[in-house]
Enzyme design. Structure first.
Site, PDB file in Angstrom:
ATOM      1  N   LYS A   1       0.853  -1.178   0.000  1.00  0.00           N
ATOM      2  CA  LYS A   1       0.000   0.000   0.000  1.00  0.00           C
ATOM      3  C   LYS A   1       0.893   1.234   0.000  1.00  0.00           C
ATOM      4  CE  LYS A   1      -3.631   2.282   2.702  1.00  0.00           C
ATOM      5  NZ  LYS A   1      -4.335   2.750   1.490  1.00  0.00           N
TER       6      LYS A   1
ATOM      7  N   LEU B   1      -5.149   7.533   1.046  1.00  0.00           N
ATOM      8  CA  LEU B   1      -3.770   7.138   1.372  1.00  0.00           C
ATOM      9  C   LEU B   1      -3.516   7.038   2.874  1.00  0.00           C
ATOM     10  CD1 LEU B   1      -1.690   9.081  -1.320  1.00  0.00           C
ATOM     11  CD2 LEU B   1      -2.440   6.702  -1.345  1.00  0.00           C
TER      12      LEU B   1
ATOM     13  N   CYS C   1      -2.543   9.158  -7.564  1.00  0.00           N
ATOM     14  CA  CYS C   1      -3.707   8.762  -6.792  1.00  0.00           C
ATOM     15  C   CYS C   1      -4.819   9.800  -6.921  1.00  0.00           C
ATOM     16  CB  CYS C   1      -3.347   8.586  -5.323  1.00  0.00           C
ATOM     17  SG  CYS C   1      -4.699   7.897  -4.365  1.00  0.00           S
TER      18      CYS C   1
ATOM     19  N   ASN D   1      -3.616   3.804 -12.866  1.00  0.00           N
ATOM     20  CA  ASN D   1      -4.263   3.984 -11.576  1.00  0.00           C
ATOM     21  C   ASN D   1      -5.764   4.082 -11.825  1.00  0.00           C
ATOM     22  OD1 ASN D   1      -4.685   4.534  -8.800  1.00  0.00           O
ATOM     23  ND2 ASN D   1      -2.767   5.688  -8.709  1.00  0.00           N
TER      24      ASN D   1
ATOM     25  N   GLY E   1      -5.594  -2.854 -13.952  1.00  0.00           N
ATOM     26  CA  GLY E   1      -6.897  -2.241 -14.157  1.00  0.00           C
ATOM     27  C   GLY E   1      -7.957  -3.248 -14.546  1.00  0.00           C
TER      28      GLY E   1
ATOM     29  N   GLY F   1      -5.976  -6.157  -8.514  1.00  0.00           N
ATOM     30  CA  GLY F   1      -6.371  -5.343  -7.367  1.00  0.00           C
ATOM     31  C   GLY F   1      -7.753  -5.638  -6.838  1.00  0.00           C
ATOM     32  N   THR F   2      -8.759  -5.001  -7.416  1.00  0.00           N
ATOM     33  CA  THR F   2     -10.121  -5.086  -6.894  1.00  0.00           C
ATOM     34  C   THR F   2     -10.618  -6.521  -6.791  1.00  0.00           C
ATOM     35  OG1 THR F   2     -10.612  -2.891  -7.789  1.00  0.00           O
ATOM     36  CG2 THR F   2     -12.494  -4.272  -7.257  1.00  0.00           C
TER      37      THR F   2
END
Length: 331
Positions: free
Chosen positions: A58, A86, A146, A210, A267, A289-290
């Protein structure tokens, strides 16, 4: 949503899945995506982190940060919106606890760093280098993009000059053999120009993309769904944007407009086919990621599926498929 906790089987070894990311030799192209898998112990209960090419941490800043108010997340029809801001412990606590744990676990760490100013990025990089656990760091991902910070002016990646300044300062603080990857935002008119600025300033490679800046309205309250109003959209909805960004940047390399550097594609990746899209567009490695929120084993499962697809298509090495959609292999 149901969580799949099945332990994944080993990646198909008949395909050489190793990658060379600007000198970082990794046994697999698969990585976690920053911010979606904490800093290691959570996923280590489900699979061996050494199965990944690298574990992406992270994003960490110089000082502890509480992040944005709640609610912070909202599910969307094809993904999710997050407005975390963040949140983190700061670099001192990170290297003492999190990085030290990754080192003991034998993981290869791609450390994501962030900052309020270009100088703060450099300070975080310097503190990281001074860590006793720096030996497990295979690269540094510079999060200049970000979209869920309170001040949109902090998104350095919207400006080529600001991006270049951050990259140059970080490069000065790290050994030359430690690659740095600039993480770019798709929220720009010309992503290739930002990529050019980052590479010229010393970036060893690029991470693309991102999350996209988005917003959700709660139609019961008729107010923004997340406390931060806007946030980062991730998930399957953004994958075509990621494929486009990787394609455009790799095409610029093939045309000689941009030095050839490795691209880490990220992505909306949920399956091996999703990963293969990014690889064919020009990505040498892939982050998941997700999807880990629903299937914590997704990063290794996707790698296994990608290896099977490559074998079925007659590829002996992952590297032979990188950029193949351009009509020639992009090294």
């Amino acid at each position: 949503m149901a969580v799949d906790t099945a332990v994944p089987t080993a990646v198909d070894r008949s395909v050489d899945m190793s990658v060379d990311l600007a000198g970082a030799l990794l046994p697999s192209p698969m990585m976690t995506a920053s911010g979606c898998a904490a800093n290691g112990p959570e996923l280590a209960r489900l699979f061996d982190l050494t199965e990944l090419g690298a574990f992406v941490t992270k994003s960490v800043m110089a000082e502890p940060r509480s992040g944005r108010g709640t609610p912070r997340m909202s599910e969307t029809p094809s993904g999710m919106l997050n407005s975390i801001g963040l949140q983190g412990p700061g670099i001192s606590a990170f290297v003492e606890k999190d990085l030290a744990w990754l080192d003991r676990a034998g993981a290869r760490a791609l450390v994501s760093i962030a900052g309020n100013t270009s100088g703060e990025f450099a300070d975080v990089a310097a503190a990281l280098r001074a860590s006793d656990a720096f030996g497990c760091v295979v690269g540094v991902e510079v999060n200049i993009s970000c979209p869920n910070v309170a001040n949109r002016g902090l998104v350095f990646a919207c400006d080529p000059l600001a991006s270049a300044k951050v990259v140059a300062l970080v490069r000065e603080q790290l050994p030359r053999d430690v690659p740095i990857f600039a993480k770019l935002t798709p929220d720009v008119t010309d992503i290739v120009s930002v990529a050019q600025a980052c590479v010229k300033a010393g970036a060893s490679g690029l991470t693309m993309i991102n999350t996209l800046l988005g917003m959700v309205i709660d139609t019961d309250r008729l107010r923004p769904q997340v406390a931060g109003v806007t946030g980062g959209l991730s998930g399957p909805a953004v994958r075509p944007v990621a494929v486009r960004a990787v394609w455009q940047t790799r095409a610029a390399m093939l045309e000689g407009r941009l030095p050839v550097v490795p691209i880490i594609g990220v992505g909306g990746v949920r399956t091996g086919r999703d990963a293969l899209e990014l690889v064919a567009a020009g990505a040498s490695a892939v982050q998941v990621g997700t999807a880990t929120f629903n299937d914590p084993t997704a990063p290794v499962r996707v790698g296994r599926e990608l290896a099977q697809l490559l074998r079925d298509k007659g590829f002996e090495r992952l590297t032979d498929a990188v950029g193949v959609a351009h009509g020639r292999v992009a090294r």
